[in-house]
Design a protein around this motif. Structure first.
Motif, PDB file in Angstrom:
ATOM      1  N   TRP A 149     -29.400 -64.520  15.555  1.00 48.44           N
ATOM      2  CA  TRP A 149     -29.580 -63.358  15.034  1.00 48.44           C
ATOM      3  C   TRP A 149     -31.142 -63.270  14.778  1.00 48.44           C
ATOM      4  O   TRP A 149     -31.819 -64.125  14.095  1.00 48.44           O
ATOM      5  N   THR A 150     -31.834 -62.222  15.180  1.00 47.11           N
ATOM      6  CA  THR A 150     -33.252 -61.850  14.880  1.00 47.11           C
ATOM      7  C   THR A 150     -33.318 -61.560  13.637  1.00 47.11           C
ATOM      8  O   THR A 150     -32.966 -60.552  13.077  1.00 47.11           O
ATOM      9  N   ASP A 151     -34.347 -62.267  13.004  1.00 50.51           N
ATOM     10  CA  ASP A 151     -34.780 -61.868  11.435  1.00 50.51           C
ATOM     11  C   ASP A 151     -35.938 -61.011  11.585  1.00 50.51           C
ATOM     12  O   ASP A 151     -36.775 -61.223  12.648  1.00 50.51           O
ATOM     13  N   LEU A 152     -36.359 -60.852  10.433  1.00 47.39           N
ATOM     14  CA  LEU A 152     -37.742 -59.846  10.202  1.00 47.39           C
ATOM     15  C   LEU A 152     -38.622 -60.438   9.258  1.00 47.39           C
ATOM     16  O   LEU A 152     -38.076 -61.044   7.858  1.00 47.39           O
ATOM     17  N   PHE A 153     -39.703 -60.597   9.288  1.00 48.05           N
ATOM     18  CA  PHE A 153     -40.888 -60.832   8.309  1.00 48.05           C
ATOM     19  C   PHE A 153     -41.703 -59.675   7.882  1.00 48.05           C
ATOM     20  O   PHE A 153     -42.360 -59.178   8.936  1.00 48.05           O
ATOM     21  N   VAL A 154     -41.806 -59.345   6.721  1.00 45.24           N
ATOM     22  CA  VAL A 154     -42.632 -58.009   6.345  1.00 45.24           C
ATOM     23  C   VAL A 154     -43.808 -58.454   5.563  1.00 45.24           C
ATOM     24  O   VAL A 154     -43.307 -59.130   4.517  1.00 45.24           O
ATOM     25  N   THR A 155     -44.891 -57.847   5.643  1.00 45.82           N
ATOM     26  CA  THR A 155     -46.052 -58.197   4.789  1.00 45.82           C
ATOM     27  C   THR A 155     -46.344 -57.046   4.063  1.00 45.82           C
ATOM     28  O   THR A 155     -46.009 -55.730   4.225  1.00 45.82           O
ATOM     29  N   TYR A 156     -46.864 -57.471   2.998  1.00 46.67           N
ATOM     30  CA  TYR A 156     -47.411 -56.643   1.853  1.00 46.67           C
ATOM     31  C   TYR A 156     -48.822 -56.669   1.316  1.00 46.67           C
ATOM     32  O   TYR A 156     -49.284 -58.073   1.294  1.00 46.67           O
ATOM     33  N   TYR A 157     -49.094 -55.931   0.402  1.00 42.23           N
ATOM     34  CA  TYR A 157     -50.377 -55.961  -0.420  1.00 42.23           C
ATOM     35  C   TYR A 157     -49.739 -56.173  -1.841  1.00 42.23           C
ATOM     36  O   TYR A 157     -48.944 -55.390  -2.193  1.00 42.23           O
ATOM     37  N   GLY A 158     -50.427 -57.137  -2.522  1.00 38.86           N
ATOM     38  CA  GLY A 158     -50.234 -57.189  -3.825  1.00 38.86           C
ATOM     39  C   GLY A 158     -49.256 -57.842  -4.367  1.00 38.86           C
ATOM     40  O   GLY A 158     -49.085 -57.954  -5.741  1.00 38.86           O
ATOM     41  N   SER A 159     -48.425 -58.455  -3.630  1.00 43.18           N
ATOM     42  CA  SER A 159     -47.275 -59.303  -3.957  1.00 43.18           C
ATOM     43  C   SER A 159     -46.523 -60.173  -2.756  1.00 43.18           C
ATOM     44  O   SER A 159     -47.164 -59.986  -1.771  1.00 43.18           O
ATOM     45  N   ALA A 160     -45.655 -60.731  -3.117  1.00 46.34           N
ATOM     46  CA  ALA A 160     -45.184 -61.663  -2.154  1.00 46.34           C
ATOM     47  C   ALA A 160     -44.612 -60.991  -0.906  1.00 46.34           C
ATOM     48  O   ALA A 160     -44.107 -59.821  -0.991  1.00 46.34           O
ATOM     49  N   ASN A 161     -44.817 -61.681   0.306  1.00 45.43           N
ATOM     50  CA  ASN A 161     -44.456 -60.925   1.400  1.00 45.43           C
ATOM     51  C   ASN A 161     -42.854 -61.248   1.487  1.00 45.43           C
ATOM     52  O   ASN A 161     -42.335 -61.746   0.526  1.00 45.43           O
ATOM     53  N   SER A 162     -42.146 -60.719   2.494  1.00 45.17           N
ATOM     54  CA  SER A 162     -40.433 -60.746   2.450  1.00 45.17           C
ATOM     55  C   SER A 162     -40.111 -61.155   3.887  1.00 45.17           C
ATOM     56  O   SER A 162     -40.351 -60.524   4.889  1.00 45.17           O
ATOM     57  N   LEU A 163     -39.135 -62.171   3.707  1.00 45.78           N
ATOM     58  CA  LEU A 163     -38.343 -62.770   4.958  1.00 45.78           C
ATOM     59  C   LEU A 163     -36.865 -62.356   4.579  1.00 45.78           C
ATOM     60  O   LEU A 163     -36.283 -62.681   4.014  1.00 45.78           O
ATOM     61  N   TYR A 164     -36.854 -61.616   5.692  1.00 42.03           N
ATOM     62  CA  TYR A 164     -35.408 -61.094   5.756  1.00 42.03           C
ATOM     63  C   TYR A 164     -34.473 -61.745   6.731  1.00 42.03           C
ATOM     64  O   TYR A 164     -34.638 -61.812   7.937  1.00 42.03           O
ATOM     65  N   ARG A 165     -33.277 -62.559   6.314  1.00 46.71           N
ATOM     66  CA  ARG A 165     -32.498 -63.248   7.115  1.00 46.71           C
ATOM     67  C   ARG A 165     -31.405 -62.394   7.579  1.00 46.71           C
ATOM     68  O   ARG A 165     -30.957 -61.479   6.809  1.00 46.71           O
ATOM     69  N   ASN A 166     -31.366 -62.424   9.069  1.00 49.13           N
ATOM     70  CA  ASN A 166     -30.320 -61.324   9.711  1.00 49.13           C
ATOM     71  C   ASN A 166     -28.867 -61.987   9.489  1.00 49.13           C
ATOM     72  O   ASN A 166     -28.637 -62.953  10.103  1.00 49.13           O
ATOM     73  N   LEU A 167     -27.862 -61.266   8.760  1.00 43.92           N
ATOM     74  CA  LEU A 167     -26.693 -61.729   8.469  1.00 43.92           C
ATOM     75  C   LEU A 167     -25.484 -61.269   9.558  1.00 43.92           C
ATOM     76  O   LEU A 167     -24.518 -61.741   9.580  1.00 43.92           O
ATOM     77  N   GLY A 168     -26.083 -60.254  10.657  1.00 46.21           N
ATOM     78  CA  GLY A 168     -25.218 -59.668  11.592  1.00 46.21           C
ATOM     79  C   GLY A 168     -24.978 -58.336  11.001  1.00 46.21           C
ATOM     80  O   GLY A 168     -24.722 -57.954   9.786  1.00 46.21           O
ATOM     81  N   GLY A 169     -24.301 -57.590  11.951  1.00 41.55           N
ATOM     82  CA  GLY A 169     -23.997 -56.203  11.603  1.00 41.55           C
ATOM     83  C   GLY A 169     -24.773 -55.241  11.056  1.00 41.55           C
ATOM     84  O   GLY A 169     -24.512 -54.570  10.289  1.00 41.55           O
ATOM     85  N   GLY A 170     -26.119 -55.462  11.446  1.00 42.68           N
ATOM     86  CA  GLY A 170     -27.138 -54.710  10.732  1.00 42.68           C
ATOM     87  C   GLY A 170     -27.409 -55.011   9.295  1.00 42.68           C
ATOM     88  O   GLY A 170     -27.927 -54.331   8.663  1.00 42.68           O
ATOM     89  N   VAL A 171     -27.192 -56.036   8.664  1.00 48.83           N
ATOM     90  CA  VAL A 171     -27.027 -56.298   7.285  1.00 48.83           C
ATOM     91  C   VAL A 171     -28.237 -57.586   7.231  1.00 48.83           C
ATOM     92  O   VAL A 171     -28.049 -58.569   7.779  1.00 48.83           O
ATOM     93  N   PHE A 172     -29.178 -57.502   6.256  1.00 48.52           N
ATOM     94  CA  PHE A 172     -30.158 -58.503   5.914  1.00 48.52           C
ATOM     95  C   PHE A 172     -30.135 -58.619   4.662  1.00 48.52           C
ATOM     96  O   PHE A 172     -29.736 -58.029   3.760  1.00 48.52           O
ATOM     97  N   ARG A 173     -30.562 -60.212   4.432  1.00 45.92           N
ATOM     98  CA  ARG A 173     -30.766 -60.663   3.010  1.00 45.92           C
ATOM     99  C   ARG A 173     -32.018 -61.360   2.840  1.00 45.92           C
ATOM    100  O   ARG A 173     -32.525 -62.176   3.603  1.00 45.92           O
ATOM    101  N   GLU A 174     -32.732 -60.937   1.668  1.00 39.52           N
ATOM    102  CA  GLU A 174     -34.242 -61.574   1.471  1.00 39.52           C
ATOM    103  C   GLU A 174     -34.012 -62.962   0.909  1.00 39.52           C
ATOM    104  O   GLU A 174     -33.395 -63.104   0.046  1.00 39.52           O
ATOM    105  N   VAL A 175     -34.735 -63.850   1.811  1.00 39.08           N
ATOM    106  CA  VAL A 175     -34.702 -65.263   1.541  1.00 39.08           C
ATOM    107  C   VAL A 175     -36.048 -65.787   1.365  1.00 39.08           C
ATOM    108  O   VAL A 175     -36.268 -67.048   1.504  1.00 39.08           O
TER     109      VAL A 175
END
Length: 577
Positions: free
Chosen positions: A144-170
């Protein structure tokens, strides 16, 4: 000037904001190539975002005025299949305002038939803040394809793909939280040590503290052509890029210092593109930098990188000047088997095209190739794409000024700007066909991120563009085009070379690129009138090579390492017409 080898120091005429003195760079002259004797084809790009259901505006900074540099950079977009149904979905990174709105990033599921469904509420992605860029990759190897999102001013976010269009920040549980606040910009997954697990590179812009930031007009770096505007980037400390190594067990370790990613001097990192530029089988990293030299991290094949941009001829502009660079893309525009680089720059500059000469050396061919035409645009997202499917990569660029205040001034500068389409005429020459490319290209916006993918399965690439404080654009070309083949090789870092109709083309499966964005992993090759691909050669990231013969045109072909062709699906008639 063209025709002379130069070694000079100059003041960059339009690098982003106020400029200092540029560094020296060597310019090697080459004869201007001649275009083949055939006219540019017709294009008819239309914006079909509303019809497709991609309508939510992206929020980022002030609308009529921007007080701080933070309000300038804007957001990226990802076009990739997130639910494994064979259709590319779309994910928009969202930002915030200094006061007020801070919406979540938005996820759209591709339902087929040219329609998208907003599934943000059930996606598990609920974080708000100054979102910047996005990249995709299957970091844990679960399919499953996971996403990484970058931010200013705080930690970035790695979202693990759980399938079915649902993600969890890990992010925290995988060890990817930085020790301090950063302004991360773009990112890319890559397997830099070729151990089979995807690592992650993150560019960082500059050190910025909103609580201590100066206001427009506060110092010499806070003016643009006599008008008080937000300050920067000169005067700010440099950002520090990051490299995380994946241990293959669900954890990442920050290897930036050990791997040679941490550099001295100023490097305001923005766009990132990973490619094997020297064709040695190991991924390298190029970073487009604002008002400072570009970076080319050459993979040393021992877990470390070395910045060779200056000696490789890819750090500066043709006259040795520092450039205000934002977006960057890699592609083989001249079909010589080597990956070239195009990047977008600030106003009073042109874009930059570096032709890969091999041997870790690039030539600046911007003017010889016909890209040194416009100096009145601020460039962001960019892509090599074969718009007319004739077998040669064209270039599409998105633009948008950074100072909305200029809109009310009596100047020629405009905050909202059109996109530019450069058609590849062959022999290394491009023609600006924007005027005849369709309203979708010419319509002005303050655009930022740009990504491509075949949204409706008809074989042509659509272009998704982020527009600051406005709904996105989705550009579709309704003009006739040649045959095509889409190759789904599935693995980041795989290089695919095809032979068709007496010509060869090559491309790589990449994470990231453009401006802080992610295009679909499925590779698109225009074939012109050719009815088949005689041979396709895939070099996998581990160095193994596979060859496949007689692939039909106008099909999407799914290939996996060691298993050959798993599926051949005919391309569909567009549902977006």
């Amino acid at each position: 000037m063209p025709g002379l080898a130069l070694l000079i120091f100059v003041l960059a005429p339009g690098a982003l904001f106020a400029q200092g003195m540029g560094s020296a760079a060597k310019t090697v002259a080459r004869p201007s190539p001649k275009a083949k004797a055939h006219a540019a084809p017709a294009f008819d790009y239309r914006d079909i975002a509303a019809a497709a259901g991609l309508t939510a505006p992206t929020v980022y900074g002030g609308v009529a005025k921007k007080r701080f540099i933070l309000e300038m950079t804007g957001n990226g977009v990802a076009v990739t299949d997130l639910d494994n149904d064979g259709l590319p979905d779309v994910f928009f990174v969202n930002g915030a305002r200094i006061e007020g709105a801070a919406p979540v990033s938005r996820m759209y599921r591709n339902k087929g038939g040219g329609k998208f469904e907003d599934i943000t509420a059930r996606s598990g992605i609920s974080r708000t803040g100054w979102g910047q860029g996005v990249c995709a990759g299957d970091y844990d190897g679960d399919g499953w394809t996971d996403l990484f999102v970058t931010y200013y001013g705080s930690a970035n976010s790695l979202y693990r793909n759980l399938g079915g269009g649902v993600f969890r920040e890990v992010t925290r549980e995988t060890g990817m939280v930085p020790a301090d606040e950063r302004w991360s910009a773009a990112c890319a997954f890559l397997d830099y040590d070729r151990d089979g697990a995807l690592d992650l590179f993150v560019s960082n812009y500059l050190a910025f503290d909103l609580k201590k930031a100066a206001v427009p007009g506060a110092n010499p770096f806070c003016f643009w052509k006599g008008v008080p505007v937000f300050c920067g980037p000169r005067g700010f400390a440099s950002g520090t890029n990051l490299l995380y190594r994946n241990d293959g067990k669900g954890r990442f370790r920050n290897m930036s210092k050990e791997a040679g990613i941490t550099l001295g001097g100023l490097h305001y990192g923005l766009g990132v593109v990973v490619s094997d530029y020297d064709d040695d089988g190991w991924p390298d990293i190029y970073v487009a930098c604002d008002s400072t030299p570009g970076i080319l991290y050459a993979n040393q094949k021992n877990g470390t990188f070395a910045d060779i941009a200056v000696e490789a001829g890819a750090a500066y502009g043709e006259a040795g000047q520092e450039l205000g660079s934002m977006g960057v893309a890699a592609g083989d525009y001249d079909n010589d088997g080597r990956m070239d680089i195009v990047k977008t720059n600030f106003m009073d500059e042109t874009p930059t095209l570096y032709r890969n000469e091999g041997g870790r050396f690039f030539i600046d061919t911007t003017f010889a190739a016909g890209l040194g035409v416009h100096t009145n645009y601020v460039g962001w997202g960019v892509s090599f794409l074969d718009a007319d499917q004739d077998g040669r990569k064209d270039i599409l660029m998105a633009h948008g000024h950074i100072y909305p205040e200029m809109e009310s001034r009596k100047t020629a500068e405009r905050f909202r700007q059109p996109k530019l389409l450069y058609w590849n005429a062959g022999s290394g020459v491009f023609a600006d066909v924007t005027a005849a490319a369709g309203h979708g290209v010419r319509e002005p916006f303050a655009s930022r991120g740009l990504a491509t993918g075949d949204l409706d399965g008809d074989g042509t690439l659509e272009v998704v563009v982020v527009n600051m404080n406005a709904p996105p654009s989705v550009l579709k070309n309704y003009a006739p085009a040649g045959n095509a083949i889409l190759i789904d090789a599935g693995t980041i870092g795989a290089r695919v070379t095809i032979e068709s109709g007496g010509a060869r083309q090559g491309d790589e499966v990449r994470s990231g690129s453009s401006y802080a964005s992610q295009s679909d992993f499925v590779l698109h090759f225009g074939l012109g009138a050719a009815a088949s691909v005689e041979r396709a050669t895939i070099r996998w990231p581990d160095g193994k090579v596979e060859t496949l013969d007689n692939l039909p045109a106008n099909h999407r072909v799914k290939i996996r390492q060691g298993k050959g062709v798993l599926e051949k699906r005919p391309l569909a008639k567009s549902a977006l017409e």
